[in-house]
Design a protein around this motif. Structure first.
Motif, short mmCIF file in Angstrom:
data_model
loop_
_atom_site.label_atom_id
_atom_site.label_comp_id
_atom_site.label_asym_id
_atom_site.label_seq_id
_atom_site.Cartn_x
_atom_site.Cartn_y
_atom_site.Cartn_z
N LYS A 2 0.83 -1.20 0.00
CA LYS A 2 0.00 0.00 0.00
C LYS A 2 0.87 1.26 0.00
CE LYS A 2 -3.58 0.29 2.52
NZ LYS A 2 -4.56 0.34 3.60
N GLN A 3 0.35 2.29 -0.64
CA GLN A 3 1.03 3.56 -0.66
C GLN A 3 0.95 4.20 0.72
OE1 GLN A 3 -0.54 6.23 -3.57
NE2 GLN A 3 1.25 7.51 -3.57
N PRO A 4 2.06 4.75 1.22
CA PRO A 4 2.04 5.35 2.56
C PRO A 4 1.29 6.69 2.57
CG PRO A 4 4.18 5.67 1.55
CD PRO A 4 3.38 4.80 0.61
N PHE A 5 0.92 7.10 3.75
CA PHE A 5 0.34 8.42 3.97
C PHE A 5 1.41 9.27 4.63
CE2 PHE A 5 -3.28 5.64 3.76
CZ PHE A 5 -4.19 6.38 3.03
N TYR A 6 1.40 10.55 4.32
CA TYR A 6 2.41 11.46 4.84
C TYR A 6 1.74 12.58 5.62
CZ TYR A 6 5.44 9.26 1.43
OH TYR A 6 6.16 8.34 0.70
N THR A 7 2.39 12.97 6.70
CA THR A 7 2.07 14.21 7.39
C THR A 7 3.23 15.13 7.09
OG1 THR A 7 0.92 13.03 9.15
CG2 THR A 7 1.59 15.27 9.62
N TYR A 8 2.93 16.39 6.80
CA TYR A 8 4.00 17.30 6.40
C TYR A 8 3.79 18.69 6.99
CZ TYR A 8 0.52 18.81 2.97
OH TYR A 8 -0.63 19.27 2.38
N TYR A 53 9.33 19.43 6.88
CA TYR A 53 9.20 18.23 7.70
C TYR A 53 8.23 17.29 7.03
CZ TYR A 53 7.71 15.25 11.59
OH TYR A 53 7.41 14.18 12.38
N GLN A 54 8.52 16.01 7.11
CA GLN A 54 7.61 14.99 6.61
C GLN A 54 7.80 13.71 7.40
OE1 GLN A 54 9.17 14.68 2.59
NE2 GLN A 54 9.87 12.61 3.03
N LYS A 55 6.75 12.96 7.54
CA LYS A 55 6.81 11.67 8.21
C LYS A 55 5.80 10.77 7.54
CE LYS A 55 7.05 9.49 12.71
NZ LYS A 55 7.05 9.68 14.16
N SER A 56 6.17 9.53 7.29
CA SER A 56 5.26 8.60 6.60
C SER A 56 4.62 7.64 7.60
CB SER A 56 6.00 7.82 5.52
OG SER A 56 6.99 7.01 6.09
N PHE A 57 3.41 7.21 7.24
CA PHE A 57 2.62 6.31 8.07
C PHE A 57 1.97 5.28 7.17
CE2 PHE A 57 2.83 10.34 10.22
CZ PHE A 57 3.18 9.97 11.52
N SER A 58 1.65 4.14 7.75
CA SER A 58 1.03 3.08 6.95
C SER A 58 -0.49 3.24 6.85
CB SER A 58 1.38 1.70 7.52
OG SER A 58 0.99 1.61 8.87
N ALA A 63 -1.69 9.09 10.20
CA ALA A 63 -1.30 10.38 9.65
C ALA A 63 -2.18 11.50 10.21
CB ALA A 63 -1.38 10.35 8.12
N CYS A 64 -3.47 11.24 10.36
CA CYS A 64 -4.38 12.24 10.93
C CYS A 64 -4.00 12.55 12.37
CB CYS A 64 -5.82 11.73 10.88
SG CYS A 64 -6.56 11.72 9.26
N HIS A 65 -3.68 11.53 13.13
CA HIS A 65 -3.30 11.73 14.52
C HIS A 65 -2.04 12.58 14.63
CE1 HIS A 65 -2.88 10.90 18.79
NE2 HIS A 65 -1.64 10.49 18.57
N HIS A 66 -1.05 12.28 13.80
CA HIS A 66 0.20 13.04 13.82
C HIS A 66 -0.03 14.47 13.35
CE1 HIS A 66 4.48 13.46 14.20
NE2 HIS A 66 4.59 13.86 12.95
N GLU A 67 -0.88 14.66 12.36
CA GLU A 67 -1.20 16.00 11.89
C GLU A 67 -1.78 16.84 13.04
OE1 GLU A 67 -3.80 18.24 8.41
OE2 GLU A 67 -4.49 16.33 9.19
N ALA A 68 -2.68 16.26 13.81
CA ALA A 68 -3.27 16.96 14.95
C ALA A 68 -2.19 17.34 15.97
CB ALA A 68 -4.35 16.11 15.59
#
Length: 86
Positions: A2-8, A53-58, A63-68
């Motif tokens: 699966k393609q990862p999700f990113y928070t940036y 800044y960027q961080k990837s999540f599965s 990603a939503c949690h980290h964005e918050a």
């Protein structure tokens, strides 16, 4: 796979910050900078923006949690992310 999700986190031309999430970071950054259609209304008038800044999540949920979490940071804390201290 699966393609990862990113928070940036982006630094805008006026010194403000924009936090977001996406599953295609390259496309989203191009949208924010006006190279292709899309992008947030907030960044449209604050171009150019720079990815600091960027961080990837599965999962999207992670990603939503980290964005918050990022959105709750102060301006100096967001500035420190570009130095890799999160």
């Amino acid at each position: 796979m699966k393609q990862p999700f990113y928070t940036y986190l982006l630094r805008c031309a006026d010194g403000s910050y924009y936090t977001g999430k996406t599953n295609n970071l390259v496309r989203r950054l191009r949208q924010h900078n006006g190279e292709i259609a899309g992008g947030a209304k907030y960044t449209r008038v604050r171009r150019p923006v720079q990815l600091i800044y960027q961080k990837s999540f599965s999962t999207h949920k992670e990603a939503c949690h980290h964005e918050a979490q990022l959105k709750r940071l102060s301006h100096p804390q967001k500035a420190s992310l570009s130095l890799g201290s999160y």
